[in-house]
Design an enzyme around this catalytic site. Structure first.
Site, PDB file in Angstrom:
ATOM      1  N   CYS A 145       0.831  -1.197   0.000  1.00 18.16           N
ATOM      2  CA  CYS A 145       0.000   0.000   0.000  1.00 18.16           C
ATOM      3  C   CYS A 145       0.871   1.256   0.000  1.00 18.16           C
ATOM      4  O   CYS A 145       2.025   1.242   0.428  1.00 18.16           O
ATOM      5  CB  CYS A 145      -0.904  -0.009   1.231  1.00 18.16           C
ATOM      6  N   ASP A 188       0.434   3.756   1.860  1.00 18.46           N
ATOM      7  CA  ASP A 188       0.455   4.319   3.208  1.00 18.46           C
ATOM      8  C   ASP A 188       1.893   4.557   3.678  1.00 18.46           C
ATOM      9  O   ASP A 188       2.752   3.693   3.534  1.00 18.46           O
ATOM     10  CB  ASP A 188      -0.259   3.359   4.165  1.00 18.46           C
ATOM     11  N   ARG A 230       3.243   4.489   6.444  1.00 16.28           N
ATOM     12  CA  ARG A 230       3.716   3.696   7.577  1.00 16.28           C
ATOM     13  C   ARG A 230       4.212   2.308   7.189  1.00 16.28           C
ATOM     14  O   ARG A 230       4.696   1.570   8.055  1.00 16.28           O
ATOM     15  CB  ARG A 230       2.570   3.536   8.604  1.00 16.28           C
ATOM     16  N   HIS A 262      -2.279  -3.894   5.333  1.00 13.57           N
ATOM     17  CA  HIS A 262      -2.054  -3.406   6.704  1.00 13.57           C
ATOM     18  C   HIS A 262      -3.379  -3.006   7.316  1.00 13.57           C
ATOM     19  O   HIS A 262      -4.289  -2.529   6.639  1.00 13.57           O
ATOM     20  CB  HIS A 262      -1.084  -2.218   6.715  1.00 13.57           C
ATOM     21  N   CYS A 269      -6.247   0.548   7.171  1.00 15.92           N
ATOM     22  CA  CYS A 269      -6.011   0.960   5.780  1.00 15.92           C
ATOM     23  C   CYS A 269      -7.081   1.954   5.338  1.00 15.92           C
ATOM     24  O   CYS A 269      -8.280   1.629   5.307  1.00 15.92           O
ATOM     25  CB  CYS A 269      -6.023  -0.263   4.861  1.00 15.92           C
TER      26      CYS A 269
END
Length: 322
Positions: free
Chosen positions: A130, A132, A134, A186, A189
């Site tokens: 993803c 993202d 993190r 994750h 999300c």
């Protein structure tokens, strides 16, 4: 003049040899001989001394490439102090300092690293994850540069019509010949939460989220049996990873490579690439492997999706003398 040239992006600097952990020394010069010529048309950049450096087809261009400045050079200048300078100068200083610290750390751990990766890449892993911030794969598994070939998009999707994903997949499987493909989702999300919100997020985001809603539709009965909303989201994250792994098995690129490698037990211990479904928990930093029975799915949908078989490659390597 130097500051003006730098801000205009016209000053370039090649590196000289430097100690292993030291910042390369910069020799400031323009990328072409400076001629005292004034362009009547105003074409080019005019520094404070009044001379123009040509910047368009109307002027001359250098006959060789020159190394751009190291970003960390900006961190060493007085105007880069946090309390002074403009936004771009502060950004350059921040990222320059980070790059210098990272480079020194890498060289301390492996003095030959940059010599090695400067000659090319040979990663064993393709990571589909993803966007993202993190969930950067190199951070999660402390990978060195050159170890993981990465493709990232919203909600770690494997969409058959996504040219970006398919190009990365083909390159990784056919040319880099990676041994493993990881699909990593994750919890928490945002893409999956948006898809489950029953809200029109407008194109192109909404077009993408439709693929996630299809995952929910396929597993609607299981998901809606879960009472707690947070737990339902976590299960959707897991089911989405499973579906994207299955989407990989559907592609000709993966099937062809797996059929080819499984036809050569003398060279490969099993079919490659191996597919792995994982999820990351941002709140504790743990990477978790999902228990997926891929053989069950492959047997179940063989009559629908299978395009290649190991027998297709069996005769291509047989000894003609046998």
């Amino acid at each position: 003049a130097t500051a003006a040239l730098r801000s205009a992006g016209r000053l370039r600097a090649p590196w000289r040899a430097a100690p292993l952990l030291a910042a390369p020394r910069r020799v400031a010069r323009a990328p072409w001989p400076v001629a005292s010529v004034r362009w009547a048309s105003g074409d080019g950049y005019k520094p404070p001394d009044g001379d123009y450096f040509p910047t368009s087809a109307a002027g001359a261009f250098p006959d060789s490439w020159v190394t751009p400045e190291a970003l960390w050079d900006f961190a060493e200048e007085p105007e880069a102090e946090e309390s002074t300078g403009d936004v771009d100068e502060r950004f350059n200083a921040d990222f320059g300092a980070r790059n210098q610290a990272w480079r020194q750390k890498m060289l301390t751990q492996d003095p030959e690293l940059f010599d090695a990766i400067g000659k090319g890449q040979a990663p064993k892993y393709l990571w589909i994850g993803c966007c993202d911030s993190r969930v950067a794969p190199e951070t999660m598994v402390t990978a060195k540069p050159g170890e993981i070939f990465v493709h990232r998009n919203i909600a770690n999707m494997v969409v058959s019509t996504d040219t970006n994903l398919r190009a990365a997949l083909k390159f990784a499987v056919e040319y880099l010949k990676v041994d493993h493909i990881i699909v990593c989702g994750h919890y928490d999300c945002g893409g999956l939460k948006a898809a489950a919100s029953k809200k029109d997020h407008s194109a192109p985001l909404e077009n993408w989220l439709t693929n996630i809603r299809d995952v929910y539709r396929l597993h609607q009965e299981e998901l809606e049996a879960i009472i707690d909303g947070d737990e339902r989201h976590k299960r959707l994250v897991e089911l989405n990873v499973i579906e994207q792994c299955l989407n990989l098995f559907k592609t000709g690129d993966v099937q062809r490579r797996r059929a080819e490698t499984s036809s050569r037990p003398d060279l490969y211990e099993c079919a490659f690439p191996r597919i792995h479904g994982m999820v990351f928990e941002p709140s504790d930093g743990i990477l978790r492997k999902l228990p997926i029975d891929f053989q069950h799915y492959l047997r179940k949908y063989k009559g629908v999706y299978q395009m290649y078989d190991s027998e297709d490659f069996a005769t291509s390597h047989e000894d003609p003398g046998q």
